[in-house]
Scaffold this motif. Structure first.
Motif, PDB file in Angstrom:
ATOM      1  N   GLU A 143      32.111  11.373  35.609  1.00 55.44           N
ATOM      2  CA  GLU A 143      31.134  12.008  36.490  1.00 55.44           C
ATOM      3  C   GLU A 143      31.755  12.754  37.672  1.00 55.44           C
ATOM      4  OE1 GLU A 143      31.782   8.857  36.259  1.00 55.44           O
ATOM      5  OE2 GLU A 143      31.873   7.911  38.220  1.00 55.44           O
ATOM      6  N   ASP A 183      37.655  -1.319  39.827  1.00 54.80           N
ATOM      7  CA  ASP A 183      36.890  -0.397  40.675  1.00 54.80           C
ATOM      8  C   ASP A 183      35.555  -0.970  41.149  1.00 54.80           C
ATOM      9  OD1 ASP A 183      35.311   1.816  41.622  1.00 54.80           O
ATOM     10  OD2 ASP A 183      34.904   2.425  39.571  1.00 54.80           O
ATOM     11  N   ASP A 243      35.893   9.283  49.206  1.00 48.87           N
ATOM     12  CA  ASP A 243      36.846   9.417  48.088  1.00 48.87           C
ATOM     13  C   ASP A 243      38.194   9.964  48.541  1.00 48.87           C
ATOM     14  OD1 ASP A 243      35.222   8.350  46.161  1.00 48.87           O
ATOM     15  OD2 ASP A 243      34.920  10.187  45.015  1.00 48.87           O
TER      16      ASP A 243
HETATM   17  O1  AHR Z   1      33.235   3.603  41.878  1.00 50.85           O
HETATM   18  C1  AHR Z   1      33.858   4.565  42.643  1.00 50.85           C
HETATM   19  C2  AHR Z   1      33.016   5.813  42.701  1.00 50.85           C
HETATM   20  O2  AHR Z   1      32.725   6.276  41.420  1.00 50.85           O
HETATM   21  C3  AHR Z   1      33.631   6.999  43.385  1.00 50.85           C
HETATM   22  O3  AHR Z   1      33.495   6.985  44.759  1.00 50.85           O
HETATM   23  C4  AHR Z   1      32.854   8.114  42.783  1.00 50.85           C
HETATM   24  O4  AHR Z   1      33.381   9.369  43.015  1.00 50.85           O
HETATM   25  C5  AHR Z   1      32.986   7.679  41.373  1.00 50.85           C
HETATM   26  O5  AHR Z   1      32.335   8.396  40.453  1.00 50.85           O
END
Ligand code: AHR
Length: 671
Positions: free
Chosen positions: A388, A465, A605
């Motif tokens: 994305e 993440d 970011d």
């Molecule tokens: O999970 C992290 C987020 O997911 C980021 O900040 C965003 O850009 C990404 O798509």
């Protein structure tokens, strides 16, 4: 090694002795009293310890000393603040003046030690152990996950009391101290799930065995005995047991925390049947030394925070609970000669039967887990969210690249922004029998089923993440990623500072928020962190909040709609990622406004394109969220396969980049 003061070694030792404790000199001289040839010492570590009276802290100090001793060029100077923060400040000053290369500090008091830690951090790397300081002015924090420890104790109580339920008495550490607060909160959070179980009383015994014993003897004289006692450390759990015995009470399930070795350490107490269980609270000593070396060697990817794992030890699992070597020499409380004989078998609380525990990995599994090393490459299944954003593309690249470098066989699936695709991918990994699964969950909720399948198949799951929101923490092993809440707070703090002298005459700061994917951890937490921070500041308010799913084009489209429909003035855009901000910039320009001036823009970011926009004056600030998680993820995967102890959470180190420093910083951006 940094340049030492130009004074001879005996004089140095004298300074340390005067300024701190005898132990300092003892540690510098080494075990046999040998003096150390300063020229051979390349890494001199100062360890400022809060006290050397609690067995757990003695064990921490010993662990650091033992780990450091394995490196011939490393020495540790230890100071003992005897629980006085004033003294600890002076200790740190002495250590700094001496010329240590790195400071490890386990603070007596978080707030009081914050300024001296920040001062130290200005000149050298600082590792904060156990109790955090305020803010982020340090290199790395390593500590236990106290809330999780509290929840684990509660879960075990619920297993012990079962459907019949019962009453619980809590013996807390020191009032107001972070571990006391967090362990209590975790216990309550867990117990609240079981209507038949009630916490009927709580006492505070300052982590001390004798205090717990005295308080509880008085209590048992006037009130009914509880069915279970949860003490926040093993020393107080032992005190509770002594009190129950003196009061002539029947068996009570007593649970402690620490799990140290040595006579009347938690492991010994479980072995004797005095405690039903202890929860090992790792000291972090080994991790501190390992990371001290990496930091001094200037390795990349040092995290900001590491939360260590706890592990339950009961009579059924005591045989596999290995105390660290020498622990027996240092952890015995001073006056244990009168330690009672273990109760006879009939009196002892029956331990729950752990023999039939599932073979599948459990998040509580940790120290001493068997190595799973395989002769072929490790097989890792990774389910990505999608593509994305440019952040996501950089994240995918980092994972693929790190797996290749580590020689790990990666099975990568792009979830194309759909939870069902990620679930299907995880199922396919289970079917393939990979060694390890990792994934970045698109949303927080709805993973119970598939993760339970992975657990039943004996395959551990790592979160990369993003985090999940599940009742059962044992369905995943370790999280590697950012503190999204802090990112939201940082964006708000920067904004509050920036707007100080730029407010309109009405004093109002009208903010538009572009949110990431609905239900995702970064969208939820960035919003929470941002909102909570602006809440205390007059005039700041979010007037519109729309989802744009982290996509650039959706950011542009939402902003267009907002600009067309919003009747009031828009002062600020807070975008949950840079891509949405960059899309919104296009919409703002199309509307004839000047981004970065007419509308102040802060996003998250710190991708390279955000720096280009800042240099062009169109974006005002970006808060870093690093996608470069691959190397740290591969490290935990390899550590797991090697049977090493794994933390529960590894939080990455990140910064804030306002436009003024964009020009200078852009050349160093790696994504
Ligand atoms: O999970 C992290 C987020 O997911 C980021 O900040 C965003 O850009 C990404 O798509």
């Amino acid at each position: 090694m940094r340049k030492r003061l130009g004074i001879a070694l005996p004089a140095i030792i004298a300074v340390v002795v005067l300024g701190a404790s005898f132990l300092a000199a003892w540690a510098f001289l080494g075990e046999a009293g040998r003096s150390v040839e300063p020229s051979s010492v390349r890494r001199l570590i100062g360890l400022s310890q809060a006290n050397l009276s609690e067995p757990w802290r003695i064990a921490m100090t010993e662990e650091i000393r033992r780990e450091a001793a394995a490196h011939s060029d490393m020495r540790v100077i230890v100071t003992d603040a005897v629980d006085s923060y004033g003294r600890q400040v002076a200790d740190v000053e002495h250590l700094l003046a001496y010329g240590i290369d790195l400071l490890i500090i386990s603070p007596t008091d978080s707030a009081a030690l914050t300024p001296i830690v920040a001062q130290a951090y200005r000149s050298l790397p600082v590792i904060v152990l156990d109790r955090a300081v305020e803010g982020y002015a340090y290199t790395l924090y390593i500590g236990p996950d106290n809330r999780l420890i509290g929840r684990e104790t509660g879960r075990y109580v619920s297993e012990l009391l079962g459907a019949r339920g019962g009453t619980v008495l809590e013996v807390a550490g020191r009032e107001g101290s972070p571990p006391t607060i967090d362990r209590s909160a975790g216990l309550r959070e867990e117990i609240s799930k079981y209507p038949g179980i009630r916490i009927v009383d709580a006492v505070t015994a300052d982590w001390l065995r004798d205090r717990a014993e005295d308080i509880l003897v008085d209590k048992f004289a006037v009130s009914r005995a509880p069915d279970a006692i949860v003490a926040q450390n093993d020393a107080m759990a032992f005190g509770a047991w002594l009190a129950a015995r003196r009061s002539g009470l029947g068996p009570i399930d007593i649970i402690g925390v620490d799990g140290l070795g040595g006579t009347n350490g938690g492991l010994d107490l479980v072995d004797k049947g005095i405690l039903s269980a202890t929860f090992i609270c790792p000291t972090g000593g080994k991790e501190a030394v390992d990371y001290a070396i990496d930091i001094l060697d200037k390795k990349d990817g040092i995290p900001k925070k590491i939360y260590l794992r706890t592990r339950k030890v009961t009579a059924g699992t005591i045989a596999s609970a290995t105390p660290p070597p020498d622990a027996a020499d240092v952890t015995a409380p001073p006056d244990d000669a009168d330690a009672p004989a273990p109760p006879d078998a009939a009196d002892a609380t029956a331990p729950p039967d752990d023999a039939d525990a599932p073979a599948a990995p459990d998040a509580a599994e940790g120290r001493g887990a068997p190595a799973r090393a395989v002769t072929r490459p490790i097989r890792l299944g990774f389910a990505q969210v999608g593509s994305e954003s440019r952040w996501r593309i950089a994240n995918t690249r980092s994972v693929v690249e790190a797996a290749r470098k580590a020689g790990i066989e990666l099975h990568f699936v792009d979830g194309k922004q759909k939870q069902e695709n990620q679930i299907e991918a995880i199922r396919s990994f289970i079917g393939m029998g990979v060694d390890v699964i990792a994934f970045s969950p698109i949303v927080e909720k709805g993973w119970e089923g598939v993760l339970a399948e992975a657990k039943a198949a004996g395959i551990p799951v790592f979160l990369s993440d993003r985090e999940v929101d599940l009742q059962d923490d044992s369905l995943w092993l370790t999280f590697v990623g950012s503190d999204f809440m802090e990112e939201g707070r940082r964006a708000a703090r920067w904004l509050i500072g920036y707007m100080k002298d730029r407010k309109n005459a009405d004093g109002q700061v009208r903010i538009v928020e572009l949110r990431g994917t609905e239900g995702s951890a970064p969208a939820l937490d960035r919003n929470r962190g941002f909102e909570a921070t602006i809440a205390g500041h007059d005039g700041f308010s979010i007037v519109r909040s729309e989802t744009a799913n982290f996509y650039l084009d959706q950011g542009r489209d939402r902003m267009r709609e907002i600009l067309a429909s919003e009747t009031g003035r828009i002062d600020v855009l807070f975008a949950h990622n840079d891509d949405m901000a960059l899309g919104a910039i296009e919409a703002i320009e199309d509307a004839g406004l000047v981004p970065g001036k007419d509308i102040v823009i802060v996003s998250v970011d710190a991708i390279r394109e955000a720096f280009v926009a800042m240099i062009a004056g169109k974006l005002n600030c970006t808060v870093e969220c690093t996608p470069l998680l691959g190397p740290q993820l591969m490290k935990v995967v390899q550590d797991y396969m090697a049977g090493k102890d794994l933390p529960t959470r590894i939080v990455t180190s990140e910064e804030v980049f306002p436009a003024e420093i964009a020009k200078k910083a852009i050349s160093e951006r790696k994504y």
